[in-house]
Write a protein that holds these residues in place. Structure first.
Motif, PDB file in Angstrom:
ATOM      1  N   GLY A  34     -19.105  13.326 -29.715  1.00 36.72           N
ATOM      2  CA  GLY A  34     -19.597  12.761 -30.982  1.00 36.72           C
ATOM      3  C   GLY A  34     -18.712  11.582 -31.363  1.00 36.72           C
ATOM      4  N   ILE A  35     -19.294  10.397 -31.345  1.00 37.54           N
ATOM      5  CA  ILE A  35     -18.508   9.203 -31.665  1.00 37.54           C
ATOM      6  C   ILE A  35     -18.439   9.067 -33.185  1.00 37.54           C
ATOM      7  N   SER A  36     -17.257   9.362 -33.711  1.00 34.66           N
ATOM      8  CA  SER A  36     -17.120   9.510 -35.163  1.00 34.66           C
ATOM      9  C   SER A  36     -16.405   8.336 -35.824  1.00 34.66           C
ATOM     10  N   LYS A  37     -16.345   7.196 -35.148  1.00 35.31           N
ATOM     11  CA  LYS A  37     -15.743   6.006 -35.781  1.00 35.31           C
ATOM     12  C   LYS A  37     -16.513   5.676 -37.062  1.00 35.31           C
ATOM     13  N   THR A  38     -15.806   5.366 -38.098  1.00 37.45           N
ATOM     14  CA  THR A  38     -16.317   5.030 -39.443  1.00 37.45           C
ATOM     15  C   THR A  38     -16.985   6.224 -40.160  1.00 37.45           C
ATOM     16  N   GLU A  57     -12.960   8.671 -31.065  1.00 37.94           N
ATOM     17  CA  GLU A  57     -12.562   7.705 -32.100  1.00 37.94           C
ATOM     18  C   GLU A  57     -12.218   6.371 -31.436  1.00 37.94           C
ATOM     19  N   ASN A  58     -12.428   5.289 -32.178  1.00 40.67           N
ATOM     20  CA  ASN A  58     -12.206   3.949 -31.617  1.00 40.67           C
ATOM     21  C   ASN A  58     -11.031   3.204 -32.231  1.00 40.67           C
ATOM     22  N   PHE A  59     -10.549   3.705 -33.355  1.00 47.44           N
ATOM     23  CA  PHE A  59      -9.494   2.975 -34.065  1.00 47.44           C
ATOM     24  C   PHE A  59      -8.339   3.931 -34.357  1.00 47.44           C
ATOM     25  N   PHE A  79     -10.225   9.148 -27.103  1.00 48.25           N
ATOM     26  CA  PHE A  79     -10.183   7.764 -27.567  1.00 48.25           C
ATOM     27  C   PHE A  79     -11.170   6.946 -26.757  1.00 48.25           C
ATOM     28  N   THR A  80     -12.072   6.252 -27.473  1.00 52.75           N
ATOM     29  CA  THR A  80     -13.144   5.527 -26.792  1.00 52.75           C
ATOM     30  C   THR A  80     -13.176   4.042 -27.141  1.00 52.75           C
ATOM     31  N   GLY A  81     -12.187   3.589 -27.904  1.00 54.39           N
ATOM     32  CA  GLY A  81     -12.159   2.173 -28.277  1.00 54.39           C
ATOM     33  C   GLY A  81     -11.291   1.363 -27.325  1.00 54.39           C
ATOM     34  N   LEU A 161     -14.305   7.842 -14.435  1.00 57.43           N
ATOM     35  CA  LEU A 161     -14.624   6.465 -14.820  1.00 57.43           C
ATOM     36  C   LEU A 161     -15.490   6.444 -16.074  1.00 57.43           C
ATOM     37  N   MET A 162     -15.432   5.321 -16.764  1.00 55.64           N
ATOM     38  CA  MET A 162     -16.247   5.111 -17.960  1.00 55.64           C
ATOM     39  C   MET A 162     -16.885   3.730 -17.868  1.00 55.64           C
ATOM     40  N   THR A 163     -18.108   3.601 -18.390  1.00 57.60           N
ATOM     41  CA  THR A 163     -18.689   2.262 -18.499  1.00 57.60           C
ATOM     42  C   THR A 163     -19.545   2.144 -19.750  1.00 57.60           C
ATOM     43  N   MET A 164     -19.753   0.913 -20.144  1.00 60.73           N
ATOM     44  CA  MET A 164     -20.565   0.573 -21.304  1.00 60.73           C
ATOM     45  C   MET A 164     -21.422  -0.629 -20.892  1.00 60.73           C
ATOM     46  N   PRO A 165     -22.667  -0.395 -20.495  1.00 59.80           N
ATOM     47  CA  PRO A 165     -23.513  -1.510 -20.045  1.00 59.80           C
ATOM     48  C   PRO A 165     -23.780  -2.493 -21.178  1.00 59.80           C
ATOM     49  N   GLY A 204     -23.395   6.425 -21.330  1.00 52.73           N
ATOM     50  CA  GLY A 204     -24.534   6.747 -22.160  1.00 52.73           C
ATOM     51  C   GLY A 204     -24.157   6.802 -23.623  1.00 52.73           C
ATOM     52  N   MET A 205     -24.950   6.099 -24.441  1.00 55.87           N
ATOM     53  CA  MET A 205     -24.772   6.061 -25.886  1.00 55.87           C
ATOM     54  C   MET A 205     -26.129   6.414 -26.511  1.00 55.87           C
ATOM     55  N   THR A 206     -26.254   6.233 -27.825  1.00 51.69           N
ATOM     56  CA  THR A 206     -27.478   6.665 -28.499  1.00 51.69           C
ATOM     57  C   THR A 206     -28.749   6.188 -27.805  1.00 51.69           C
ATOM     58  N   ASN A 207     -28.794   4.935 -27.395  1.00 49.88           N
ATOM     59  CA  ASN A 207     -30.075   4.413 -26.898  1.00 49.88           C
ATOM     60  C   ASN A 207     -30.354   4.776 -25.435  1.00 49.88           C
ATOM     61  N   VAL A 220     -21.264  12.132 -22.530  1.00 52.42           N
ATOM     62  CA  VAL A 220     -22.101  11.112 -23.175  1.00 52.42           C
ATOM     63  C   VAL A 220     -21.535  10.844 -24.563  1.00 52.42           C
ATOM     64  N   ARG A 221     -21.436   9.571 -24.907  1.00 57.27           N
ATOM     65  CA  ARG A 221     -20.762   9.161 -26.143  1.00 57.27           C
ATOM     66  C   ARG A 221     -21.816   8.748 -27.177  1.00 57.27           C
ATOM     67  N   VAL A 222     -22.132   9.655 -28.080  1.00 56.27           N
ATOM     68  CA  VAL A 222     -23.245   9.425 -28.998  1.00 56.27           C
ATOM     69  C   VAL A 222     -22.755   9.397 -30.446  1.00 56.27           C
ATOM     70  N   GLY A 223     -23.023   8.309 -31.126  1.00 53.52           N
ATOM     71  CA  GLY A 223     -22.643   8.176 -32.529  1.00 53.52           C
ATOM     72  C   GLY A 223     -23.852   8.167 -33.448  1.00 53.52           C
ATOM     73  N   THR A 224     -24.623   7.075 -33.400  1.00 55.17           N
ATOM     74  CA  THR A 224     -25.727   6.858 -34.336  1.00 55.17           C
ATOM     75  C   THR A 224     -26.732   8.016 -34.354  1.00 55.17           C
ATOM     76  N   ALA A 225     -27.086   8.544 -33.207  1.00 55.79           N
ATOM     77  CA  ALA A 225     -28.092   9.612 -33.167  1.00 55.79           C
ATOM     78  C   ALA A 225     -27.602  10.886 -33.854  1.00 55.79           C
ATOM     79  N   GLU A 229     -26.958   5.392 -38.877  1.00 49.81           N
ATOM     80  CA  GLU A 229     -26.435   4.022 -38.694  1.00 49.81           C
ATOM     81  C   GLU A 229     -25.069   3.888 -39.344  1.00 49.81           C
ATOM     82  N   ARG A 230     -24.175   3.198 -38.632  1.00 46.51           N
ATOM     83  CA  ARG A 230     -22.841   2.952 -39.198  1.00 46.51           C
ATOM     84  C   ARG A 230     -22.911   1.802 -40.186  1.00 46.51           C
ATOM     85  N   ARG A 231     -22.072   1.908 -41.242  1.00 46.12           N
ATOM     86  CA  ARG A 231     -22.014   0.782 -42.167  1.00 46.12           C
ATOM     87  C   ARG A 231     -21.019  -0.237 -41.677  1.00 46.12           C
TER      88      ARG A 231
HETATM   89  C1  LIG Z   1     -19.604   3.042 -30.856  1.00 41.02           C
HETATM   90  C2  LIG Z   1     -19.523   3.497 -29.460  1.00 41.02           C
HETATM   91  C3  LIG Z   1     -20.395   4.475 -28.944  1.00 41.02           C
HETATM   92  C4  LIG Z   1     -21.507   5.101 -29.747  1.00 41.02           C
HETATM   93  O1  LIG Z   1     -22.551   4.203 -29.946  1.00 41.02           O
HETATM   94  P1  LIG Z   1     -23.936   4.686 -30.593  1.00 41.02           P
HETATM   95  O2  LIG Z   1     -24.891   3.644 -30.158  1.00 41.02           O
HETATM   96  O3  LIG Z   1     -23.731   4.737 -32.055  1.00 41.02           O
HETATM   97  O4  LIG Z   1     -24.260   6.016 -30.025  1.00 41.02           O
HETATM   98  C5  LIG Z   1     -20.200   4.890 -27.639  1.00 41.02           C
HETATM   99  N1  LIG Z   1     -19.230   4.390 -26.876  1.00 41.02           N
HETATM  100  C6  LIG Z   1     -18.385   3.461 -27.318  1.00 41.02           C
HETATM  101  C7  LIG Z   1     -17.326   2.942 -26.410  1.00 41.02           C
HETATM  102  C8  LIG Z   1     -18.509   2.973 -28.615  1.00 41.02           C
HETATM  103  O5  LIG Z   1     -17.657   2.015 -29.047  1.00 41.02           O
END
Ligand SMILES: *Cc1c(COP(=O)(O)O)cnc(C)c1O
Length: 231
Positions: A34-38, A57-59, A79-81, A161-165, A204-207, A220-225, A229-231
């Motif tokens: 659960g990506i709980s940043k903000t 967390e990212n920060f 830590f995911t930031g 490994l980790m990736t963010m397309p 993998g993220m929300t989308n 899988v790193r899911v925040g918004t779902a 939506e983050r402010r």
């Molecule tokens: C913010 C973030 C996510 C989560 O993104 P959502 O689209 O809200 O699910 C996942 N991974 C990283 C590295 C992020 O910074």
């Protein structure tokens, strides 16, 4: 708020399970981070109560406050930031797994800080599989080199490994990146570097998390779902 989060967690866990089954994988082989940043502590607690056991967390500063307030929760903090070398000290203190190691300099600093903390720091290497102008991550060749070098650090354990397309409106666009990460992990595994495991694929993220699960994600790193939506 609690009810919405509870419903969201259930839906995401159901979708992860369905995607795993489509791919012939055990649903237990995938963990939801659960990506709980903000996101405030009450929402994190609600997600915990709904079954989330890992938070990302990212920060650093935000994470220090939140992990303090929530120190009673039996969860893993990841830590995911993007991690700056001068924050490695705090990262080694707080996090079970750091997803975003992308330089030898950072790896060395984390190793040093982990030693001071008396722990072995679990990390993932962040790879920019697209090789395009993404902000962070090493390219695939650089990842192999980084894994080889970082594997020699005594207070660090490479777990995968980790990736963010690059962001796209069409989650299918992420699939080749996920496939490339899984392939790279198999290649690194075949090198049998002592102390290196490729057990974890963070992708993998929300989308696009369902596609990531189909392609072998274990985290899988899911925040918004989960949290909206983050402010
Ligand atoms: C913010 C973030 C996510 C989560 O993104 P959502 O689209 O809200 O699910 C996942 N991974 C990283 C590295 C992020 O910074």
């Amino acid at each position: 708020m609690g009810h919405t989060i509870q419903r969201n967690v259930k839906e995401v866990l159901d979708r992860i399970r369905a995607a795993a089954e489509r791919a012939g994988r055990s649903p237990d082989s995938v963990r939801l981070v659960g990506i709980s940043k903000t996101v405030g502590p009450d929402a994190v607690r609600a997600a915990f109560e709904a079954g989330v056991r890992v938070f990302g967390e990212n920060f650093i500063q935000e994470a220090r406050e939140k992990t303090n307030v929530l120190s009673d929760l039996p969860v893993e903090w990841h830590f995911t930031g993007h991690l700056q070398t001068n924050k490695a000290k705090y990262a080694a203190r707080m996090f079970h797994l750091i997803h975003t190691v992308d330089s030898l300099k950072l790896a060395r600093e984390l190793d040093k800080r982990a030693n001071i903390e008396g722990k072995v720091q679990d990390v993932l290497v962040q790879v920019n599989v697209a090789g395009e102008a993404a902000k962070w991550g090493v390219d695939p060749a650089g990842a192999v080199e980084l894994v080889r070098e970082a594997a020699r650090l005594p207070n660090m354990r490479i777990r995968g490994l980790m990736t963010m397309p690059p962001f796209s409106d069409d989650p299918e666009d992420s699939r080749p990146h996920f496939q490339a990460l899984a392939k790279l992990a198999r290649e690194i595994e075949s090198l049998a570097i002592p102390g290196v495991s490729m057990a974890e694929l963070s992708m993998g993220m929300t989308n696009d998390y369902e596609f990531a699960v189909e392609e072998g994600a274990t985290l899988v790193r899911v925040g918004t779902a989960l949290f909206g939506e983050r402010r």
